[in-house]
Design a protein around this motif. Sequence first.
Motif, mmCIF file in Angstrom:
data_model
loop_
_atom_site.group_PDB
_atom_site.id
_atom_site.type_symbol
_atom_site.label_atom_id
_atom_site.label_comp_id
_atom_site.label_asym_id
_atom_site.label_seq_id
_atom_site.Cartn_x
_atom_site.Cartn_y
_atom_site.Cartn_z
ATOM 1 N N LEU A 161 0.815 -1.219 0.000
ATOM 2 C CA LEU A 161 0.000 0.000 0.000
ATOM 3 C C LEU A 161 0.850 1.273 0.000
ATOM 4 N N SER A 162 2.167 1.108 -0.135
ATOM 5 C CA SER A 162 3.111 2.234 -0.093
ATOM 6 C C SER A 162 2.981 3.027 1.208
ATOM 7 N N ARG A 163 2.772 2.315 2.302
ATOM 8 C CA ARG A 163 2.620 2.941 3.611
ATOM 9 C C ARG A 163 3.599 2.373 4.634
ATOM 10 N N LEU A 164 4.572 1.599 4.178
ATOM 11 C CA LEU A 164 5.501 0.965 5.106
ATOM 12 C C LEU A 164 6.278 1.990 5.921
ATOM 13 N N GLU A 165 6.684 3.058 5.283
ATOM 14 C CA GLU A 165 7.498 4.053 5.978
ATOM 15 C C GLU A 165 6.807 4.598 7.225
ATOM 16 N N ASP A 166 5.504 4.862 7.137
ATOM 17 C CA ASP A 166 4.820 5.406 8.320
ATOM 18 C C ASP A 166 4.178 4.326 9.200
ATOM 19 N N LEU A 167 3.817 3.182 8.656
ATOM 20 C CA LEU A 167 3.143 2.160 9.466
ATOM 21 C C LEU A 167 4.102 1.208 10.183
ATOM 22 N N HIS A 168 5.329 1.120 9.743
ATOM 23 C CA HIS A 168 6.303 0.222 10.377
ATOM 24 C C HIS A 168 6.452 0.558 11.866
ATOM 25 N N GLN A 169 6.711 1.793 12.183
ATOM 26 C CA GLN A 169 6.877 2.202 13.582
ATOM 27 C C GLN A 169 5.555 2.090 14.347
ATOM 28 N N VAL A 170 4.463 2.379 13.681
ATOM 29 C CA VAL A 170 3.136 2.274 14.295
ATOM 30 C C VAL A 170 2.884 0.834 14.753
ATOM 31 N N MET A 171 3.247 -0.135 13.911
ATOM 32 C CA MET A 171 3.041 -1.544 14.275
ATOM 33 C C MET A 171 3.904 -1.926 15.468
ATOM 34 N N PHE A 172 5.177 -1.517 15.445
ATOM 35 C CA PHE A 172 6.057 -1.790 16.583
ATOM 36 C C PHE A 172 5.480 -1.199 17.870
ATOM 37 N N PHE A 190 -4.583 -0.338 10.841
ATOM 38 C CA PHE A 190 -4.347 0.323 9.562
ATOM 39 C C PHE A 190 -5.439 1.357 9.270
ATOM 40 N N VAL A 191 -6.695 0.982 9.489
ATOM 41 C CA VAL A 191 -7.813 1.894 9.232
ATOM 42 C C VAL A 191 -7.711 3.119 10.145
ATOM 43 N N ALA A 192 -7.314 2.894 11.403
ATOM 44 C CA ALA A 192 -7.143 4.018 12.344
ATOM 45 C C ALA A 192 -6.051 4.980 11.883
ATOM 46 N N HIS A 193 -5.165 4.504 11.011
ATOM 47 C CA HIS A 193 -4.084 5.351 10.488
ATOM 48 C C HIS A 193 -4.297 5.714 9.021
ATOM 49 N N GLY A 194 -5.572 5.720 8.612
ATOM 50 C CA GLY A 194 -5.918 6.284 7.317
ATOM 51 C C GLY A 194 -5.932 5.352 6.128
ATOM 52 N N VAL A 195 -5.801 4.058 6.343
ATOM 53 C CA VAL A 195 -5.857 3.116 5.227
ATOM 54 C C VAL A 195 -7.311 2.751 4.966
ATOM 55 N N ASP A 196 -7.720 2.808 3.716
ATOM 56 C CA ASP A 196 -9.066 2.428 3.328
ATOM 57 C C ASP A 196 -9.274 0.934 3.608
ATOM 58 N N ALA A 197 -10.394 0.586 4.247
ATOM 59 C CA ALA A 197 -10.656 -0.804 4.649
ATOM 60 C C ALA A 197 -10.675 -1.758 3.455
ATOM 61 N N ALA A 198 -11.276 -1.348 2.356
ATOM 62 C CA ALA A 198 -11.343 -2.213 1.176
ATOM 63 C C ALA A 198 -9.955 -2.430 0.569
ATOM 64 N N LEU A 199 -9.156 -1.374 0.541
ATOM 65 C CA LEU A 199 -7.783 -1.516 0.028
ATOM 66 C C LEU A 199 -6.960 -2.432 0.938
ATOM 67 N N PHE A 200 -7.163 -2.299 2.247
ATOM 68 C CA PHE A 200 -6.480 -3.192 3.185
ATOM 69 C C PHE A 200 -6.844 -4.639 2.882
ATOM 70 N N ASP A 201 -8.149 -4.935 2.796
ATOM 71 C CA ASP A 201 -8.604 -6.307 2.556
ATOM 72 C C ASP A 201 -7.983 -6.878 1.281
#
Length: 165
Positions: free
Chosen positions: A60-71, A91-102
């Motif tokens: 989803l091209s979100r690794l840079e910001d979600l990597h630390q969030v997951m940790f 992911f949804v709480a950090h702005g990722v669309d639910a359908a795109l996540f799925d």
Amino acid sequence: SRIEVVEIFWYGCPHCFDFDPLVHRWSSTQADDVLFLQLPSTGGAAAKVQARAYYTAQALSRLEDLHQVMFEAIIRDRKPLNDEAAVKALFVAHGVDAALFDKAFNSAGVGAKVEAAYQRAIAYQSRYVPALVVNGKYRVDAGEAGSFTRMLEIADHLIARERQK
């Protein structure tokens, strides 16, 4: 022509959480002939879900910001992220669309990357995290090295050795 350095990590590992900013700072100082990659651990059911989360964030091209969030969610906030629903909620709480996540989380591409990570870890004979693997030949972990700083010093030495070959 490039020297590959792979960091093997697990989001559920407090040592990996502490090592993450150090290894990223270290990797940013490496010469252009060093290729730094991360390899999420797949050793267990929770780790496989979290590896899938890593590759989903990448897709989803979100690794840079979600990597630390997951940790932080797992280590600091004690949210296990052991199943798809928990990862999706984060992911949804950090702005990722639910359908795109799925679509990404359940994609064949993400599944293939998780399987490739599993196979790579077996080939590296990695038992501990965090670990660094230099050019697929040398594995260094904190227990053997004695400290994170020493791990990076050993990696520098091994990179220099590979350059000489």
